[in-house]
Design a protein around this motif. Structure first.
Motif, PDB file in Angstrom:
ATOM      1  N   TYR A 247       0.831  -1.206   0.000  1.00  0.00           N
ATOM      2  CA  TYR A 247       0.000   0.000   0.000  1.00  0.00           C
ATOM      3  C   TYR A 247       0.867   1.259   0.000  1.00  0.00           C
ATOM      4  O   TYR A 247       0.631   2.189  -0.784  1.00  0.00           O
ATOM      5  N   PHE A 248       1.867   1.291   0.866  1.00  0.00           N
ATOM      6  CA  PHE A 248       2.719   2.478   0.969  1.00  0.00           C
ATOM      7  C   PHE A 248       3.484   2.751  -0.331  1.00  0.00           C
ATOM      8  O   PHE A 248       3.660   3.909  -0.728  1.00  0.00           O
ATOM      9  N   THR A 249       3.951   1.698  -0.988  1.00  0.00           N
ATOM     10  CA  THR A 249       4.816   1.889  -2.156  1.00  0.00           C
ATOM     11  C   THR A 249       4.057   1.985  -3.478  1.00  0.00           C
ATOM     12  O   THR A 249       4.516   2.655  -4.409  1.00  0.00           O
ATOM     13  N   GLU A 250       2.919   1.337  -3.571  1.00  0.00           N
ATOM     14  CA  GLU A 250       2.247   1.234  -4.866  1.00  0.00           C
ATOM     15  C   GLU A 250       0.927   2.008  -4.951  1.00  0.00           C
ATOM     16  O   GLU A 250       0.495   2.349  -6.056  1.00  0.00           O
ATOM     17  N   TYR A 251       0.272   2.264  -3.833  1.00  0.00           N
ATOM     18  CA  TYR A 251      -1.054   2.863  -3.894  1.00  0.00           C
ATOM     19  C   TYR A 251      -1.162   4.188  -3.140  1.00  0.00           C
ATOM     20  O   TYR A 251      -1.914   5.076  -3.558  1.00  0.00           O
ATOM     21  N   ALA A 252      -0.484   4.326  -2.010  1.00  0.00           N
ATOM     22  CA  ALA A 252      -0.650   5.529  -1.182  1.00  0.00           C
ATOM     23  C   ALA A 252      -0.093   6.757  -1.891  1.00  0.00           C
ATOM     24  O   ALA A 252       0.969   6.714  -2.521  1.00  0.00           O
ATOM     25  N   LYS A 253      -0.826   7.866  -1.784  1.00  0.00           N
ATOM     26  CA  LYS A 253      -0.367   9.134  -2.335  1.00  0.00           C
ATOM     27  C   LYS A 253       0.490   9.858  -1.297  1.00  0.00           C
ATOM     28  O   LYS A 253       0.372   9.624  -0.105  1.00  0.00           O
ATOM     29  N   ASP A 254       1.319  10.738  -1.782  1.00  0.00           N
ATOM     30  CA  ASP A 254       2.208  11.475  -0.888  1.00  0.00           C
ATOM     31  C   ASP A 254       1.437  12.644  -0.277  1.00  0.00           C
ATOM     32  O   ASP A 254       1.505  13.783  -0.755  1.00  0.00           O
ATOM     33  N   ASN A 255       0.690  12.350   0.799  1.00  0.00           N
ATOM     34  CA  ASN A 255      -0.110  13.389   1.440  1.00  0.00           C
ATOM     35  C   ASN A 255       0.054  13.311   2.954  1.00  0.00           C
ATOM     36  O   ASN A 255       0.856  12.531   3.481  1.00  0.00           O
ATOM     37  N   PHE A 256      -0.735  14.114   3.659  1.00  0.00           N
ATOM     38  CA  PHE A 256      -0.602  14.196   5.117  1.00  0.00           C
ATOM     39  C   PHE A 256      -0.919  12.862   5.796  1.00  0.00           C
ATOM     40  O   PHE A 256      -0.232  12.452   6.738  1.00  0.00           O
ATOM     41  N   LEU A 257      -1.965  12.163   5.310  1.00  0.00           N
ATOM     42  CA  LEU A 257      -2.351  10.889   5.911  1.00  0.00           C
ATOM     43  C   LEU A 257      -1.232   9.859   5.780  1.00  0.00           C
ATOM     44  O   LEU A 257      -0.900   9.153   6.744  1.00  0.00           O
ATOM     45  N   THR A 258      -0.647   9.771   4.598  1.00  0.00           N
ATOM     46  CA  THR A 258       0.449   8.818   4.399  1.00  0.00           C
ATOM     47  C   THR A 258       1.635   9.155   5.286  1.00  0.00           C
ATOM     48  O   THR A 258       2.275   8.281   5.871  1.00  0.00           O
ATOM     49  N   MET A 260       1.544  10.663   8.168  1.00  0.00           N
ATOM     50  CA  MET A 260       1.193  10.296   9.545  1.00  0.00           C
ATOM     51  C   MET A 260       1.316   8.785   9.758  1.00  0.00           C
ATOM     52  O   MET A 260       1.799   8.334  10.805  1.00  0.00           O
ATOM     53  N   LEU A 261       0.894   7.996   8.776  1.00  0.00           N
ATOM     54  CA  LEU A 261       0.979   6.542   8.895  1.00  0.00           C
ATOM     55  C   LEU A 261       2.438   6.087   8.952  1.00  0.00           C
ATOM     56  O   LEU A 261       2.791   5.195   9.737  1.00  0.00           O
ATOM     57  N   ARG A 262       3.277   6.704   8.121  1.00  0.00           N
ATOM     58  CA  ARG A 262       4.703   6.351   8.151  1.00  0.00           C
ATOM     59  C   ARG A 262       5.327   6.729   9.503  1.00  0.00           C
ATOM     60  O   ARG A 262       6.131   5.982  10.056  1.00  0.00           O
ATOM     61  N   SER A 263       4.957   7.890   9.999  1.00  0.00           N
ATOM     62  CA  SER A 263       5.489   8.336  11.300  1.00  0.00           C
ATOM     63  C   SER A 263       5.029   7.397  12.413  1.00  0.00           C
ATOM     64  O   SER A 263       5.803   7.059  13.323  1.00  0.00           O
ATOM     65  N   ALA A 264       3.762   6.987  12.344  1.00  0.00           N
ATOM     66  CA  ALA A 264       3.249   6.067  13.356  1.00  0.00           C
ATOM     67  C   ALA A 264       3.988   4.736  13.308  1.00  0.00           C
ATOM     68  O   ALA A 264       4.323   4.146  14.350  1.00  0.00           O
ATOM     69  N   ASN A 265       4.275   4.261  12.107  1.00  0.00           N
ATOM     70  CA  ASN A 265       5.010   3.002  11.959  1.00  0.00           C
ATOM     71  C   ASN A 265       6.421   3.127  12.527  1.00  0.00           C
ATOM     72  O   ASN A 265       6.899   2.230  13.232  1.00  0.00           O
ATOM     73  N   SER A 266       7.075   4.252  12.245  1.00  0.00           N
ATOM     74  CA  SER A 266       8.429   4.470  12.775  1.00  0.00           C
ATOM     75  C   SER A 266       8.411   4.598  14.289  1.00  0.00           C
ATOM     76  O   SER A 266       9.318   4.116  14.976  1.00  0.00           O
ATOM     77  N   THR A 267       7.376   5.246  14.826  1.00  0.00           N
ATOM     78  CA  THR A 267       7.261   5.396  16.280  1.00  0.00           C
ATOM     79  C   THR A 267       7.053   4.058  16.958  1.00  0.00           C
ATOM     80  O   THR A 267       7.647   3.770  18.003  1.00  0.00           O
ATOM     81  N   LEU A 268       6.215   3.209  16.363  1.00  0.00           N
ATOM     82  CA  LEU A 268       5.964   1.887  16.935  1.00  0.00           C
ATOM     83  C   LEU A 268       7.238   1.059  17.017  1.00  0.00           C
ATOM     84  O   LEU A 268       7.420   0.258  17.937  1.00  0.00           O
ATOM     85  N   ALA A 269       8.131   1.249  16.056  1.00  0.00           N
ATOM     86  CA  ALA A 269       9.383   0.479  16.052  1.00  0.00           C
ATOM     87  C   ALA A 269      10.252   0.812  17.255  1.00  0.00           C
ATOM     88  O   ALA A 269      11.091  -0.008  17.656  1.00  0.00           O
TER      89      ALA A 269
END
Length: 448
Positions: A247-258, A260-269
């Motif tokens: 989803y992140f590489t092939e479908y998600a657009k480069d916007n605020f929601l994406t 935030m999702l990337r930041s949340a994933n990095s924070t969870l790590a």
């Protein structure tokens, strides 16, 4: 920058790199050598007649005729000890009360040490706990018991400027002139005849169940539980992580929601593992109620959430590393975007995705905090596949901590603790090697 300076810098960086690798290798050896040597003592050791008798009685393994012959030989060597104890008991009865009280405390300690060494003595009440039904099962334990029998530990406080110094005095001095005095020399010279030590390869440490809270027996339940939890975590986390990466590489657009999702994933790590454990308890057990209490399912889901960020990030990088010409060629031949992803991009990215899975698998197998509240128990039997949805399980990581810090006989079962550590390391290495071989095979197939 001139050529001479560049060569000096290159050599300096090379030296620093080599030194770092050597230091890391030495540090790894410092850690692994004690683990390996200590862990092997759980499998290879000098076992006594008490160990062979326990294995035969509890697991049905061993030569019965040979065992009976050794038991008779051992009892023959123990009879003089029992006779001296009976003689001293009779002597105590004829003493004055004050003199009897003076001997009684030390005599009780002698009987306790002999009980630890040889098992129940004549006249003792039949013990309920298994640990008191047998004597020392390992020769090194018997040697420690012998030292405790022969010597009294005392402390010297005469010098106020230094800490008290420990010293030993012969215990026989306290029983001079009594019927018990010859016992100490006899036990010292005949201990091998009483316990009959011989080299043992106890492979049952891996396959047997635990007995009496790991005083005896093996760690099969912990090995099985670790495998269930690690593979269960990957069963949930791997497909979810790959789908999220697609989803992140092939479908998600480069916007605020994406973003935030990337930041949340990095924070969870970077979230501490104990937080995942508390989350698993609060969400999976208390809110969603995947099980009534601790269970393998709840622990696997918690571990899956913990390793999910690593899998997503690794899969995302692997997919992005696939050349764009692969996509263009597939789309140019008329394939749909989804078919291109499934048949072209994912196979090409699979080695990198499996790398992330390898890292996550090792972490899932070795984590302790996430399973404390959701899946792990200190003592438990093996469970079947049908029980993973409702039952908790022992696990190597949790039991290593529990045995080393909470067990009442922690100092007596160091070999079990090291054996568990060695087993955990071996399992992680085995799982990683399997995944690495799978990755290499896939890479070879992709290259034709």
């Amino acid at each position: 920058m001139n050529l001479g300076t560049r060569k000096i810098l290159d050599r300096s960086f090379t030296a620093v790199g080599v030194t770092s690798i050597v230091l890391m290798a030495l540090a790894l050896l410092v850690v692994l050598v004690p683990i390996i040597s200590g862990g092997l003592k759980a499998l290879f050791f000098q076992g006594t007649i008490e160990h062979r008798q326990l294995v035969y009685n509890e697991f049905g393994r061993g030569d019965r005729e040979e065992l009976e012959r050794q038991k008779e030989q051992s009892q023959e060597a123990r009879r003089p000890v029992f006779a001296m104890l009976d003689a001293f008991d009779a002597e105590l009865e004829g003493m004055e009360p004050a003199e009897r009280r003076e001997y009684r405390s030390q005599y009780n300690h002698v009987r306790d040490v002999l009980h630890d060494m040889l098992g129940p003595l004549p006249g003792d009440i039949e013990p309920l706990l298994l640990r008191f039904q047998y004597g020392n099962t390992r020769w090194e334990q018997a040697e420690e018991s012998l030292h405790d029998l022969l010597y009294v530990t005392k402390w010297d406080y005469s010098n106020p400027n230094v800490m008290a110094e420990k010293y030993f005095t012969p215990r026989v001095d306290e029983f001079q002139g009594t019927a018990l005095a010859p016992l100490f020399a006899y036990v010292e010279t005949h201990l091998e005849e009483m316990l009959l030590p011989q080299p043992e390869f106890y492979w049952g440490f891996i396959t047997d169940r635990s007995l009496d809270a790991h005083i005896f027996g093996g760690i099969w339940a912990e090995i099985q539980g670790t495998f269930y939890l690690a593979m269960g975590a990957m069963l949930f986390a791997f497909p979810l992580g790959v789908i999220a990466a697609i989803y992140f590489t092939e479908y998600a657009k480069d916007n605020f929601l994406t973003s935030m999702l990337r930041s949340a994933n990095s924070t969870l790590a970077g979230v501490p593992s104990i937080v995942f454990g508390l989350f698993g308890l609060a969400f999976f057990i208390n809110t969603v109620k995947v099980s009534e209490s601790k269970s393998v399912l709840a622990g696997s889901l918690t571990l899956a959430i913990m390793v999910l960020p690593t899998i997503i990030r690794a899969a995302e990088e692997a997919i992005l590393a696939v050349p764009k010409t692969y996509r263009e060629a597939s789309l140019g031949l008329g394939a749909t975007k989804w078919r291109t992803i499934v048949t072209v991009i994912l196979p090409a990215a699979l080695p990198g995705i499996i790398t992330g899975a390898i890292i996550s698998l090792g972490r899932a197998a070795g984590e302790t905090a996430p399973i404390i509240f959701t899946a792990a128990v200190s003592v438990g039997a093996t469970i079947g596949l049908a029980d993973v949805f409702t039952e908790p399980t022992p696990a190597l990581s949790w039991n290593i901590y529990n045995l080393a810090s909470e067990h009442e006989a922690a100092n007596e079962i160091r070999h079990v603790q090291y054996g568990m550590v060695l087993s955990l390391i071996s399992i992680v290495l085995l799982l990683n090697m399997s995944a690495i071989l799978l990755r290499a095979r896939i890479s070879k197939k992709l290259k034709g």
